[in-house]
Motif scaffolding. Structure first.
Motif, PDB file in Angstrom:
ATOM      1  N   GLU A  49       0.818  -1.204   0.000  1.00  0.00           N
ATOM      2  CA  GLU A  49       0.000   0.000   0.000  1.00  0.00           C
ATOM      3  C   GLU A  49       0.856   1.259   0.000  1.00  0.00           C
ATOM      4  N   SER A  50       1.909   1.261   0.792  1.00  0.00           N
ATOM      5  CA  SER A  50       2.752   2.454   0.830  1.00  0.00           C
ATOM      6  C   SER A  50       3.507   2.625  -0.489  1.00  0.00           C
ATOM      7  N   CYS A 102      -6.972  -2.906  -6.422  1.00  0.00           N
ATOM      8  CA  CYS A 102      -6.053  -2.968  -5.286  1.00  0.00           C
ATOM      9  C   CYS A 102      -5.797  -1.632  -4.631  1.00  0.00           C
ATOM     10  N   LEU A 103      -6.354  -0.538  -5.154  1.00  0.00           N
ATOM     11  CA  LEU A 103      -6.045   0.783  -4.600  1.00  0.00           C
ATOM     12  C   LEU A 103      -7.214   1.350  -3.816  1.00  0.00           C
ATOM     13  N   ILE A 105      -7.035   2.253  -0.832  1.00  0.00           N
ATOM     14  CA  ILE A 105      -6.493   3.063   0.260  1.00  0.00           C
ATOM     15  C   ILE A 105      -6.647   4.539   0.003  1.00  0.00           C
TER      16      ILE A 105
END
Length: 106
Positions: A49-50, A102-103, A105
């Motif tokens: 994620e980062s 997948c994003l 966040i």
């Protein structure tokens, strides 16, 4: 069988009563705790994620820099056209990355 159990209990009592062994056990537990702490901190830094968040920031920064260069007026029409194409490509890649599942966040 009973004799082995008595020997094991005697060893445990012997370790428990010795103050130096308690210090050593405490040091081992401290080392294990510190190891888990640093492992947790490292996993946050190198997590997926980062990494994705950094990539998105880089895309946005690159787009902003290219737009600023176009507005500066110090380039020929051909160079400006190339930069506009780069901006379109970067926006397309950014949009693709943001829309891939997948994003979540951001």
């Amino acid at each position: 069988m009973k004799n082995k159990t008595n020997v094991g209990l005697w060893d445990i009592k012997k370790i428990y009563k010795n103050p130096m062994s308690m210090v050593l056990i405490g040091l081992v537990l401290l080392c294990v705790g510190i190891t888990f702490y640093f492992n947790n901190q490292t996993s946050k830094v190198i997590s997926f994620e980062s990494t994705i968040a950094k990539e998105i920031k880089n895309y946005k920064l690159g787009i902003a820099v290219l737009e600023k260069e176009i507005r500066s007026g110090s380039f020929s029409d051909q160079q400006k056209a190339m930069r506009r194409n780069d901006i379109k490509l970067s926006q397309k890649l950014l949009k693709r990355d943001l829309s891939s599942g997948c994003l979540k966040i951001l």
